[in-house]
Design a protein around this motif. Structure first.
Motif, PDB file in Angstrom:
ATOM      1  N   ALA A 164       0.827  -1.201   0.000  1.00  0.00           N
ATOM      2  CA  ALA A 164       0.000   0.000   0.000  1.00  0.00           C
ATOM      3  C   ALA A 164       0.867   1.260   0.000  1.00  0.00           C
ATOM      4  CB  ALA A 164      -0.933   0.000   1.204  1.00  0.00           C
ATOM      5  N   ALA A 165       1.927   1.257   0.801  1.00  0.00           N
ATOM      6  CA  ALA A 165       2.830   2.405   0.846  1.00  0.00           C
ATOM      7  C   ALA A 165       3.536   2.587  -0.495  1.00  0.00           C
ATOM      8  CB  ALA A 165       3.848   2.225   1.964  1.00  0.00           C
ATOM      9  N   SER A 166       3.945   1.487  -1.109  1.00  0.00           N
ATOM     10  CA  SER A 166       4.620   1.559  -2.408  1.00  0.00           C
ATOM     11  C   SER A 166       3.672   2.086  -3.481  1.00  0.00           C
ATOM     12  CB  SER A 166       5.149   0.178  -2.803  1.00  0.00           C
ATOM     13  OG  SER A 166       6.130  -0.277  -1.896  1.00  0.00           O
ATOM     14  N   ARG A 167       2.423   1.655  -3.444  1.00  0.00           N
ATOM     15  CA  ARG A 167       1.421   2.167  -4.392  1.00  0.00           C
ATOM     16  C   ARG A 167       1.268   3.681  -4.240  1.00  0.00           C
ATOM     17  NH1 ARG A 167      -2.198  -1.655  -6.703  1.00  0.00           N
ATOM     18  NH2 ARG A 167      -2.123  -3.728  -5.739  1.00  0.00           N
ATOM     19  N   ALA A 168       1.141   4.128  -2.996  1.00  0.00           N
ATOM     20  CA  ALA A 168       0.927   5.550  -2.734  1.00  0.00           C
ATOM     21  C   ALA A 168       2.098   6.397  -3.217  1.00  0.00           C
ATOM     22  CB  ALA A 168       0.696   5.769  -1.233  1.00  0.00           C
ATOM     23  N   GLU A 169       3.306   5.824  -3.187  1.00  0.00           N
ATOM     24  CA  GLU A 169       4.505   6.549  -3.603  1.00  0.00           C
ATOM     25  C   GLU A 169       4.811   6.381  -5.090  1.00  0.00           C
ATOM     26  OE1 GLU A 169       7.382   4.811  -1.059  1.00  0.00           O
ATOM     27  OE2 GLU A 169       6.724   5.881   0.738  1.00  0.00           O
ATOM     28  N   GLY A 170       3.977   5.601  -5.798  1.00  0.00           N
ATOM     29  CA  GLY A 170       4.242   5.350  -7.215  1.00  0.00           C
ATOM     30  C   GLY A 170       5.415   4.422  -7.444  1.00  0.00           C
ATOM     31  N   ARG A 171       5.639   3.523  -6.482  1.00  0.00           N
ATOM     32  CA  ARG A 171       6.777   2.604  -6.558  1.00  0.00           C
ATOM     33  C   ARG A 171       6.319   1.150  -6.576  1.00  0.00           C
ATOM     34  NH1 ARG A 171      10.899   5.543  -2.202  1.00  0.00           N
ATOM     35  NH2 ARG A 171      11.131   7.482  -3.377  1.00  0.00           N
ATOM     36  N   PHE A 172       5.177   0.906  -7.183  1.00  0.00           N
ATOM     37  CA  PHE A 172       4.607  -0.443  -7.226  1.00  0.00           C
ATOM     38  C   PHE A 172       4.082  -0.719  -8.634  1.00  0.00           C
ATOM     39  CE2 PHE A 172       0.840  -3.095  -7.290  1.00  0.00           C
ATOM     40  CZ  PHE A 172       1.247  -4.218  -6.598  1.00  0.00           C
ATOM     41  N   TRP A 173       4.412  -1.929  -9.136  1.00  0.00           N
ATOM     42  CA  TRP A 173       3.895  -2.359 -10.437  1.00  0.00           C
ATOM     43  C   TRP A 173       3.515  -3.831 -10.357  1.00  0.00           C
ATOM     44  CZ3 TRP A 173       8.210   0.559  -9.664  1.00  0.00           C
ATOM     45  CH2 TRP A 173       8.237   1.826 -10.249  1.00  0.00           C
ATOM     46  N   GLU A 174       2.497  -4.181 -11.090  1.00  0.00           N
ATOM     47  CA  GLU A 174       2.065  -5.578 -11.201  1.00  0.00           C
ATOM     48  C   GLU A 174       2.227  -6.031 -12.645  1.00  0.00           C
ATOM     49  OE1 GLU A 174      -2.006  -8.304 -10.856  1.00  0.00           O
ATOM     50  OE2 GLU A 174      -1.977  -6.261 -10.054  1.00  0.00           O
ATOM     51  N   ILE A 175       2.803  -7.219 -12.810  1.00  0.00           N
ATOM     52  CA  ILE A 175       2.949  -7.827 -14.130  1.00  0.00           C
ATOM     53  C   ILE A 175       2.092  -9.085 -14.169  1.00  0.00           C
ATOM     54  CG2 ILE A 175       4.540  -8.949 -15.749  1.00  0.00           C
ATOM     55  CD1 ILE A 175       6.733  -7.134 -14.769  1.00  0.00           C
ATOM     56  N   ASP A 176       1.305  -9.221 -15.205  1.00  0.00           N
ATOM     57  CA  ASP A 176       0.432 -10.388 -15.340  1.00  0.00           C
ATOM     58  C   ASP A 176       1.272 -11.584 -15.768  1.00  0.00           C
ATOM     59  OD1 ASP A 176      -1.700 -12.092 -15.558  1.00  0.00           O
ATOM     60  OD2 ASP A 176      -2.475 -11.236 -17.430  1.00  0.00           O
ATOM     61  N   SER A 177       1.763 -12.320 -14.776  1.00  0.00           N
ATOM     62  CA  SER A 177       2.651 -13.447 -15.066  1.00  0.00           C
ATOM     63  C   SER A 177       2.736 -14.334 -13.835  1.00  0.00           C
ATOM     64  CB  SER A 177       4.057 -12.952 -15.426  1.00  0.00           C
ATOM     65  OG  SER A 177       4.709 -12.442 -14.274  1.00  0.00           O
ATOM     66  N   GLY A 178       3.499 -15.427 -13.965  1.00  0.00           N
ATOM     67  CA  GLY A 178       3.814 -16.273 -12.830  1.00  0.00           C
ATOM     68  C   GLY A 178       5.010 -15.721 -12.073  1.00  0.00           C
ATOM     69  N   HIS A 179       5.447 -16.478 -11.076  1.00  0.00           N
ATOM     70  CA  HIS A 179       6.483 -16.016 -10.147  1.00  0.00           C
ATOM     71  C   HIS A 179       7.814 -15.710 -10.842  1.00  0.00           C
ATOM     72  CE1 HIS A 179       8.560 -15.498  -6.402  1.00  0.00           C
ATOM     73  NE2 HIS A 179       9.285 -16.593  -6.536  1.00  0.00           N
ATOM     74  N   ASP A 180       8.248 -16.551 -11.772  1.00  0.00           N
ATOM     75  CA  ASP A 180       9.526 -16.337 -12.455  1.00  0.00           C
ATOM     76  C   ASP A 180       9.338 -15.378 -13.631  1.00  0.00           C
ATOM     77  OD1 ASP A 180      10.919 -17.895 -10.712  1.00  0.00           O
ATOM     78  OD2 ASP A 180      11.521 -19.411 -12.162  1.00  0.00           O
ATOM     79  N   LEU A 181       8.931 -14.155 -13.324  1.00  0.00           N
ATOM     80  CA  LEU A 181       8.570 -13.200 -14.364  1.00  0.00           C
ATOM     81  C   LEU A 181       9.769 -12.686 -15.150  1.00  0.00           C
ATOM     82  CD1 LEU A 181       7.292 -10.080 -12.316  1.00  0.00           C
ATOM     83  CD2 LEU A 181       8.808 -11.825 -11.466  1.00  0.00           C
ATOM     84  N   MET A 182      10.988 -12.839 -14.620  1.00  0.00           N
ATOM     85  CA  MET A 182      12.153 -12.430 -15.405  1.00  0.00           C
ATOM     86  C   MET A 182      12.400 -13.407 -16.558  1.00  0.00           C
ATOM     87  SD  MET A 182      12.873 -14.125 -12.552  1.00  0.00           S
ATOM     88  CE  MET A 182      13.747 -15.582 -12.041  1.00  0.00           C
ATOM     89  N   ILE A 183      11.834 -14.625 -16.439  1.00  0.00           N
ATOM     90  CA  ILE A 183      11.929 -15.595 -17.531  1.00  0.00           C
ATOM     91  C   ILE A 183      10.747 -15.466 -18.478  1.00  0.00           C
ATOM     92  CG2 ILE A 183      11.884 -18.072 -18.091  1.00  0.00           C
ATOM     93  CD1 ILE A 183      13.446 -18.574 -15.520  1.00  0.00           C
TER      94      ILE A 183
END
Length: 242
Positions: free
Chosen positions: A202-221
């Motif tokens: 919630a704090a990260s969202r409020a500061e503009g420091r949060f992103w969600e990627i539609d993927s599984g856990h190993d999102l760098m792959i």
């Protein structure tokens, strides 16, 4: 140009960042993606002595010996705990901390109670208690579903030393650590599992420091373009004094 240090999660190695690292390097950035001792290409060095402090010290030593400063330090999953500890021990060298689908600040068994079930399936080999033995089921648990990605990742995964997962994180410079700008990138798959600290998100969202990627856990792959794009955006972001 930015210097990135990318730290992998449990059972993985520096290899898992290959796609992201190549994209960042192609943009002119400097990228380090070391493998923690006992895993990946360093699995032959596994020993009963390896614990969370071992991995934290390795990353802090890398920052010192390579004389790195203003680093964007990224930790995926278990690596989030490692980078938080490394930043605590290398104050002045880390410009920004990025938690990549990583519930930072707790031992891994606190964040991922499912690991206790994995421990039941673990084994002691040469005096080392190991968990997360590679299997196609485990790869899919990590959110890798593309057949070619499964074929690539499965033989590179290695069992993980249990001691690193149960050891609590100890901090020595917490006020200075909190002053480092922190960013959170999470997978849609992990949000529904309750592994992330709701107040931190919630704090990260409020500061503009949060992103969600539609993927599984190993999102760098599975989503290297999205991860690369966000890491470059984070590096370019102006730091606001909190």
């Amino acid at each position: 140009m930015t210097t990135y240090v990318l730290i992998h999660g449990a059972g993985h190695g520096g290899w898992c960042y290959q796609r992201v690292a190549r994209r960042l390097a192609a943009e002119g950035h400097t990228v380090y993606s070391p493998t923690l001792t006992g895993l990946g290409d360093r699995s032959h060095l596994v020993s009963p002595d390896i614990d969370l402090d071992t991995h934290i010290t390795e990353v802090a030593n890398l920052l010192f010996h390579e004389d790195l400063t203003d680093v964007v330090l990224v930790g995926h999953s278990y690596g989030g705990t490692v980078v938080r500890g490394a930043a605590d021990r290398a104050i002045g060298r880390v410009g920004k901390l990025v938690f990549l689908d990583a519930p930072d600040g707790r031992s891994q068994i606190e964040a991922f109670p499912v690991l206790l079930k994995e421990r039941e399936k673990g084994r002691i080999i040469d005096g080392v208690e190991l968990v997360l033995f590679p299997s196609e089921e485990l790869v899919r648990f990590f959110g890798i579903t593309d057949p070619e990605d499964i074929e690539w990742a499965l033989p590179r995964l290695t069992p993980h030393p249990w001691k690193t997962l149960e050891q609590p994180l100890e901090l020595h410079n917490e006020p200075a650590l909190k002053a480092i700008p922190q960013y959170r990138i999470v997978s849609s798959a992990s949000l529904g599992l309750g592994v992330h600290d709701g107040e931190l998100l919630a704090a990260s969202r409020a500061e503009g420091r949060f992103w969600e990627i539609d993927s599984g856990h190993d999102l760098m792959i599975s989503e290297p373009d999205a991860v690369t794009g966000l890491l470059t955006e984070i590096a370019a972001a102006a730091v606001e004094v909190r």
